[in-house]
Enzyme design. Structure first.
Site, mmCIF file in Angstrom:
data_model
loop_
_atom_site.group_PDB
_atom_site.id
_atom_site.type_symbol
_atom_site.label_atom_id
_atom_site.label_comp_id
_atom_site.label_asym_id
_atom_site.label_seq_id
_atom_site.Cartn_x
_atom_site.Cartn_y
_atom_site.Cartn_z
ATOM 1 N N GLY A 178 9.606 9.060 -0.847
ATOM 2 C CA GLY A 178 10.175 9.870 0.235
ATOM 3 C C GLY A 178 10.723 9.057 1.396
ATOM 4 O O GLY A 178 11.806 9.337 1.907
ATOM 5 N N HIS A 179 9.993 8.013 1.798
ATOM 6 C CA HIS A 179 10.362 7.364 3.056
ATOM 7 C C HIS A 179 11.518 6.398 2.940
ATOM 8 O O HIS A 179 11.912 5.757 3.911
ATOM 9 C CB HIS A 179 9.130 6.693 3.696
ATOM 10 C CG HIS A 179 8.664 5.428 3.045
ATOM 11 N ND1 HIS A 179 8.857 4.210 3.623
ATOM 12 C CD2 HIS A 179 8.009 5.195 1.885
ATOM 13 C CE1 HIS A 179 8.314 3.264 2.843
ATOM 14 N NE2 HIS A 179 7.792 3.853 1.793
ATOM 15 N N THR A 223 4.717 3.283 -4.883
ATOM 16 C CA THR A 223 3.727 2.374 -5.490
ATOM 17 C C THR A 223 2.911 3.117 -6.548
ATOM 18 O O THR A 223 2.747 2.631 -7.684
ATOM 19 C CB THR A 223 2.792 1.815 -4.403
ATOM 20 O OG1 THR A 223 3.586 1.095 -3.457
ATOM 21 C CG2 THR A 223 1.734 0.896 -4.985
ATOM 22 N N CYS A 247 6.529 -12.057 1.825
ATOM 23 C CA CYS A 247 6.013 -10.958 1.016
ATOM 24 C C CYS A 247 5.937 -9.694 1.857
ATOM 25 O O CYS A 247 6.004 -9.728 3.078
ATOM 26 C CB CYS A 247 4.651 -11.312 0.479
ATOM 27 S SG CYS A 247 4.778 -12.249 -1.035
ATOM 28 N N THR A 261 -5.752 17.059 -4.392
ATOM 29 C CA THR A 261 -5.069 18.160 -3.707
ATOM 30 C C THR A 261 -3.702 17.692 -3.232
ATOM 31 O O THR A 261 -3.568 16.613 -2.650
ATOM 32 C CB THR A 261 -5.924 18.651 -2.517
ATOM 33 O OG1 THR A 261 -7.182 19.067 -3.031
ATOM 34 C CG2 THR A 261 -5.254 19.789 -1.779
HETATM 35 N N1 PLP Z 1 9.558 -0.014 -5.261
HETATM 36 C C1 PLP Z 1 10.497 -0.514 -4.444
HETATM 37 C C2 PLP Z 1 11.748 -1.062 -5.028
HETATM 38 C C3 PLP Z 1 10.293 -0.513 -3.069
HETATM 39 O O1 PLP Z 1 11.230 -1.023 -2.260
HETATM 40 C C4 PLP Z 1 9.082 0.002 -2.547
HETATM 41 C C5 PLP Z 1 8.801 -0.037 -1.096
HETATM 42 O O2 PLP Z 1 9.193 -0.938 -0.398
HETATM 43 C C6 PLP Z 1 8.144 0.539 -3.456
HETATM 44 C C7 PLP Z 1 8.407 0.503 -4.791
HETATM 45 C C8 PLP Z 1 6.865 1.131 -2.957
HETATM 46 O O3 PLP Z 1 7.095 2.418 -2.432
HETATM 47 P P1 PLP Z 1 6.056 3.057 -1.383
HETATM 48 O O4 PLP Z 1 6.237 2.341 -0.105
HETATM 49 O O5 PLP Z 1 6.487 4.506 -1.307
HETATM 50 O O6 PLP Z 1 4.714 2.917 -1.975
#
Ligand code: PLP
Length: 399
Positions: A212-213, A83, A336, A249
């Protein structure tokens, strides 16, 4: 053995099929992170030995992320996740471009909210946004992107692969179109990293976001690739970390985890894709034998791990909860992203031409590297049981 007995047995062993939401942390990633959460706890900006060790670990991780993307380490900036990387790309490039007088952006209608909402915020602050549509498979037409570009277009954003339906966009072609016209191009590669080979030397993106996740690394860490020479204004101001682009940091353990996750993904991409595709195709062939179950997204240009289905006569949330009770975790493909966002139909499915009713009957099943064929066979039985039971109960039933 009766299906209910088998399913009851499965209850001890939960089957996770929601890897697009988040992936389990790889044991090797955890091992790499642990020392940075325990004995080694220096601030990378400190001059003493603990600080230097933290700095060294960050720079090693930066090299691993860069190698994974075909970039150079100086082009990688760590963020708190996908994000933030998406926000930084859009606001950073837009603000830097404002001096040139360009105030137009082009964004696809199927972007993740991190890009979509950033574009909306730009719109509210006086930028003009052209939203380009998709076909019934969720695919952006390069000709449509080309037609939307104008002399005052500063940047365009199209995601590499969609997080709901799994459609993989022709990103190389889209980025080429923008590069030829010297327009900046952002690709959200959060879902494609680790599932599609990414080489920024071949694909002329200006910026690219990963998280990362989504690739067996930790939550709360991501990175933005910024091509050498592309100007971005920082969105977070403070101590000037990450060469002034992202103050704060550093999350050392998270960064080390992301580095290891990228290294593992680089080493095993082909094998993971082969394994996931086999499981994905087995699910598709199994579930589409049921009446009124159809596949959403592109039949071929889709992520190796992604199955997105419309199930006639079934409300998605009911199906997700039913499967959960049987020990199988899948995603609701319609609502959503967060519970707080309310119960709204997915803008992605609406952009593909589905109506609200269809959009609320969508589920997302995303496999991962550690799922097995036996798990998938058991899932198919559970899915068929759940769909049949819910249809018997549902007033929506038409099939
Ligand atoms: N962009 C896409 C295509 C995603 O699927 C997601 C998470 O679901 C994100 C951005 C956001 O990533 P994060 O969860 O690491 O903020």
């Amino acid at each position: 053995m009766a299906v209910w007995v088998k399913l009851a047995k499965m209850m001890d062993h939960r089957v996770y099929l929601d890897h697009a939401a988040t992936t389990p942390l790889d044991e090797r990633v955890l091992e790499a992170m642990l020392p940075h959460l325990k004995e080694r706890g220096g601030n990378p900006s400190s001059l003493h030995a603990s600080g230097a060790a933290a700095r060294e670990a960050i720079e090693a991780a930066r090299e691993a992320v860069a190698a994974f993307l075909g970039a150079s380490p100086g082009e990688i900036f760590f963020t708190s996740g996908g994000t933030e990387a998406d926000n930084l790309a859009l606001f950073g490039m837009a603000r830097a471009a404002e001096t040139s007088g360009k105030r137009h952006v082009v964004v696809s209608a199927v972007e993740h909210a991190a890009v979509r909402e950033s574009a909306r915020r730009l719109e509210e602050s006086g930028w003009e946004v052209s939203w380009i549509g998709v076909d019934e498979h969720g695919l952006v037409d390069p000709a449509e992107l080309s037609a939307a570009l104008r002399p005052d277009t500063a940047l365009a954003a199209v995601m590499w692969a969609n997080n709901e339906i799994g459609t993989v966009q022709p990103v190389e072609e889209l980025a080429d179109i923008c590069a030829e016209r010297e327009i900046l191009f952002h690709a959200d590669a959060v879902q494609s990293a680790g599932r599609v080979p990414i080489d920024v030397a071949r694909t002329p993106v200006s910026t690219l976001a990963i998280s990362g996740h989504k690739l067996y690394g930790p939550q709360g860490i991501g990175a933005l690739y910024v091509r050498d020479g592309v100007a971005l204004d920082p969105t977070l101001l403070g101590g000037g970390q990450e060469r002034g682009l992202r103050s704060g940091t550093e999350n050392v353990a998270g960064i080390v985890g992301l580095g290891m996750a990228c290294q593992l993904a680089s080493e095993s991409l082909e094998g993971r894709v082969r394994h996931e595709s086999r499981l994905r195709d087995r699910i598709i062939s199994g579930v589409t034998e049921l009446p009124g179950v159809s596949l959403n997204g592109h039949p071929e240009m889709r992520l190796s791990n992604s199955v997105h289905l419309s199930v006639d006569g079934v409300e998605a949330e009911g199906l997700v909860l039913f499967l959960d009770a049987l020990g199988f975790e899948v995603g609701s493909g319609s609502a959503c992203a967060s519970a707080s966002a309310g119960h709204k139909a997915s803008p992605v499915l609406l952009a593909m031409g589905q109506d609200e009713r269809e959009a609320f009957s969508a589920v997302r099943i995303t496999v991962g590297k550690d799922n097995t064929e036996q798990e998938i066979e058991a899932f198919l039985e559970a899915f068929s049981t759940a769909v049949n039971q819910l249809r018997e109960l549902s007033p929506l039933t038409t099939t």
